[in-house]
Design a protein around this motif. Structure first.
Motif, PDB file in Angstrom:
ATOM      1  N   GLU A  78       0.837  -1.202   0.000  1.00 20.27           N
ATOM      2  CA  GLU A  78       0.000   0.000   0.000  1.00 20.27           C
ATOM      3  C   GLU A  78       0.868   1.248   0.000  1.00 20.27           C
ATOM      4  N   LYS A  79       0.787   2.002  -1.103  1.00 18.68           N
ATOM      5  CA  LYS A  79       1.603   3.216  -1.228  1.00 18.68           C
ATOM      6  C   LYS A  79       0.754   4.458  -1.445  1.00 18.68           C
ATOM      7  N   ARG A  80      -0.579   4.313  -1.359  1.00 18.62           N
ATOM      8  CA  ARG A  80      -1.460   5.435  -1.706  1.00 18.62           C
ATOM      9  C   ARG A  80      -1.977   6.201  -0.507  1.00 18.62           C
ATOM     10  N   ILE A  81      -1.895   5.616   0.677  1.00 17.53           N
ATOM     11  CA  ILE A  81      -2.473   6.253   1.863  1.00 17.53           C
ATOM     12  C   ILE A  81      -1.443   6.331   2.976  1.00 17.53           C
ATOM     13  N   PRO A  82      -1.607   7.264   3.920  1.00 20.93           N
ATOM     14  CA  PRO A  82      -0.699   7.317   5.070  1.00 20.93           C
ATOM     15  C   PRO A  82      -0.837   6.060   5.928  1.00 20.93           C
ATOM     16  N   GLN A  83       0.262   5.647   6.541  1.00 25.51           N
ATOM     17  CA  GLN A  83       0.245   4.485   7.436  1.00 25.51           C
ATOM     18  C   GLN A  83       1.093   4.786   8.672  1.00 25.51           C
ATOM     19  N   ASP A  84       0.778   4.093   9.750  1.00 24.12           N
ATOM     20  CA  ASP A  84       1.524   4.257  11.000  1.00 24.12           C
ATOM     21  C   ASP A  84       1.965   2.889  11.504  1.00 24.12           C
ATOM     22  N   GLY A  85       3.144   2.846  12.069  1.00 22.79           N
ATOM     23  CA  GLY A  85       3.659   1.597  12.624  1.00 22.79           C
ATOM     24  C   GLY A  85       4.643   1.873  13.734  1.00 22.79           C
ATOM     25  N   ARG A  86       5.306   0.821  14.157  1.00 28.22           N
ATOM     26  CA  ARG A  86       6.218   0.938  15.292  1.00 28.22           C
ATOM     27  C   ARG A  86       7.383  -0.027  15.108  1.00 28.22           C
ATOM     28  N   ILE A  87       8.577   0.431  15.452  1.00 27.30           N
ATOM     29  CA  ILE A  87       9.776  -0.415  15.407  1.00 27.30           C
ATOM     30  C   ILE A  87      10.346  -0.503  16.817  1.00 27.30           C
ATOM     31  N   GLN A  88      10.654  -1.701  17.247  1.00 29.30           N
ATOM     32  CA  GLN A  88      11.319  -1.905  18.526  1.00 29.30           C
ATOM     33  C   GLN A  88      12.690  -2.494  18.257  1.00 29.30           C
ATOM     34  N   THR A  89      13.719  -1.811  18.726  1.00 26.74           N
ATOM     35  CA  THR A  89      15.092  -2.257  18.484  1.00 26.74           C
ATOM     36  C   THR A  89      15.922  -1.896  19.704  1.00 26.74           C
ATOM     37  N   SER A  90      17.219  -2.079  19.612  1.00 27.11           N
ATOM     38  CA  SER A  90      18.109  -1.689  20.710  1.00 27.11           C
ATOM     39  C   SER A  90      19.353  -1.051  20.120  1.00 27.11           C
ATOM     40  N   VAL A  91      19.882  -0.096  20.837  1.00 25.64           N
ATOM     41  CA  VAL A  91      21.110   0.597  20.431  1.00 25.64           C
ATOM     42  C   VAL A  91      22.041   0.605  21.637  1.00 25.64           C
TER      43      VAL A  91
END
Length: 581
Positions: free
Chosen positions: A263-276
């Motif tokens: 899907e490239k036509r509408i805004p989307q929201d997500g979340r990334i969990q990582t460590s630094v």
């Protein structure tokens, strides 16, 4: 001749006006009527070359300009047998070498970087998979398709030469699903064998966290892929990746954040969990389609920022005592006001940490839940199932909480439920978008609350802004110009015991002279006199004047205190505040 994406090659030919469009239309009809080609675009290119009206060199030059790549003439390259061996690894099933499979040819080696020639700038499989297989960094150049095919045939026994027949069916198209498949495969790789795109994205996140950035902005422009970091509230551009890697980087981030890559036509929201560096980091990801691709903003949520004490937020001891007294009240509403990005959420979370005791039940309703807080019940707004702020608030009241935090009061219904909760023995924290603290009163009235309800429930409001803190490592005294003092309204007699400071710029602050931010505050307390004025529906101007008469410091005045104390600069306070008349 081989093109992984003949459509891209044909588009460049048309874009640069190498062939009249009417002639291309004529050739297209001829190809579509023939059964000689598996791919129409490839057939058009092949026919144009057969007619001697187009050359592979022209295609190479057009693609190089469109994708901002350097050109290599393989006739000028010195060929070493040991370098050829780098791409001679063959597939056990098909017997193809890396050179044959990816239509790539080694140019030269430099330390841990292999330079290769390709005919197709969109062939991301080549750069990523070869890098992953060999454990090397890859830099690619553009060569003409016929020359590249000739060199691969001569050096790797490729079946069929220029104009000859290949023993296997060419892969003429690289579809979106193939790119997506590549990224999905990359997503499952371990850190030790991750491809360049995976390493680049993780490196971008890690470097951004180490630079103390609050946001990462990936912005597709017409001819480049711009990346900027917001550090201490100010956007700074960093080195940009090649424009041609934009789709791969976008796909990688969308997969990591759990949102649809199709899907490239509408805004989307997500979340990334990582460590630094062993520290858990959450990123809130937002994508928005633009003219030149999807713009991505990643908000970096550092959980350690919530455990800081109130002095680190920027409170002087007198304001801290007032603030702690307000948040420890048994009931009523306490509001934090300010524009987006002024640190309201951090202040509220820090307040909850201060009052989070085993004998108190705290429930929050947020959109979204940015941080997970130990010992606190947090509710996520989900409008698609009608879990709005107001619906969540009603449900929360049946949970018998002592303290409620509402992420934001946005409408009259939410405000009314919050007021009713405060009048029945609950302490309610929330935020509002207003310019100063007394304006919280008029904002509540504007969205539908009666003045008598506001006067009975409101215990106080805190307005705040963020200013950059002078770097402790390179701060040095300086004497401000009279014009600077006049701009801030500082009288010369106020400066007798002042400690004016500025940052010289060092490695720790990345040469800016600033490291970190602190708040400047305006605390509006509702006492009996103010409560009566709210009940009588007094104007904001009258409320502000009375509050100042009773000892309230404005944002500008608190900023001046912090300038005189050598914590921030005059320019920072001027940028963040206005004078209220």
């Amino acid at each position: 001749m081989h093109f992984t994406s003949p459509e891209t090659a044909l588009q460049s030919v048309i874009h640069h006006g190498l062939i009249p469009e009417e002639h291309i239309d004529h050739v297209r009809e001829k190809v579509e009527a023939s059964d000689d080609y598996l791919d129409t675009n490839f057939g058009i290119i092949q026919e144009l070359i057969n007619e001697n009206v187009l050359t592979c060199d022209q295609i190479r030059d057009a693609l190089a300009e469109d994708f901002h790549m350097d050109i290599v003439d393989l006739e000028d390259v010195e060929i070493y047998p040991e370098l050829l061996e780098a791409l001679r690894h063959s597939d056990e099933t098909t017997g193809e070498t890396l050179a044959e499979r990816y239509h790539a040819f080694p140019v030269y080696m430099e330390e841990n970087t292999l330079h290769i020639a390709l005919a197709d700038p969109t062939n991301i499989d080549a750069t990523d998979d070869i890098a992953q297989y060999l454990g090397l960094e890859i830099i690619s150049y553009l060569a003409s398709a016929d020359q590249l095919a000739d060199f691969i045939e001569r050096n790797y026994h490729f079946p069929g030469g220029p104009g000859g027949e290949s023993s296997h069916t060419p892969d003429f198209q690289q579809t979106t699903s193939e790119l997506d498949s590549l990224e999905l495969n990359l997503d499952n790789l371990g850190e030790e064998d991750a491809g360049p795109i995976v390493k680049y994205v993780q490196g971008l996140i890690s470097d951004s966290v180490r630079s103390r950035a609050s946001d990462i902005h990936l912005e597709p422009l017409e001819s480049r892929y711009r990346i900027r970091l917001r550090v201490d509230g100010v956007l700074q551009e960093i080195e940009n990746p090649p424009k041609r890697l934009q789709p791969a980087i976008t796909s990688r981030l969308k997969i990591q954040s759990g949102i649809s890559i199709a899907e490239k036509r509408i805004p989307q929201d997500g979340r990334i969990q990582t460590s630094v560096d062993g520290k858990p980091i959450d990123l809130r990801v937002s994508t928005v389609p633009t003219n030149f691709g999807e713009s991505i903003v990643m908000r970096i949520l550092d959980k350690e920022s919530l455990s800081i004490g109130l002095p680190q937020l920027g409170f002087f001891s007198d304001d801290q005592a007032t603030f702690e007294r307000m948040i420890n009240m048994p009931d009523g509403i306490f509001l934090v006001t300010g524009p987006t990005g002024s640190g309201k959420s951090t202040t509220l979370y820090s307040a909850l940490n201060v009052i989070n005791k085993p004998d108190r039940k705290i429930i929050t309703v947020e959109d979204p839940v940015e941080y997970q807080l130990k010992g606190i019940n947090q509710v996520q707004v989900q409008r698609e199932v009608n879990m709005t702020f107001s619906a969540a608030l009603r449900a929360m009241l049946r949970q018998a909480p002592n303290i409620i935090m509402v992420g934001e009061i946005r409408d009259g219904e939410t405000a009314e439920i919050a007021v009713n909760a405060s009048l029945t023995g609950h302490m309610v924290f929330s935020t509002l978008h207003t310019n100063d603290a007394p304006s919280a009163v008029s904002r509540l009235v504007d969205i539908g609350l009666k003045p008598y309800l506001v006067s009975a429930s409101l215990r106080g409001a805190l307005a705040q802004r963020l200013v950059r803190r002078i770097c402790d490592n390179c701060k040095e005294p300086y004497d401000p110009e009279p014009a600077e003092l006049n701009a801030l309204g500082i009288q010369r007699e106020q400066t007798a015991e002042a400690h004016f400071m500025k940052g010289r710029g060092c490695k720790r602050c990345l040469g800016t002279g600033f490291k970190g931010r602190l708040g400047i505050f305006e605390i509006f307390l509702v006492d009996d006199e103010i409560e009566h004025m709210i009940y009588e529906n007094a104007t904001v101007v009258d409320l502000r004047d009375k509050a100042c008469e009773l000892g309230m410091r404005t944002l500008r005045e608190d900023g001046i205190r912090k300038v005189l104390a050598g914590m921030t600069t005059i320019s920072e306070v001027l940028r963040a505040t206005v004078v209220n008349h």
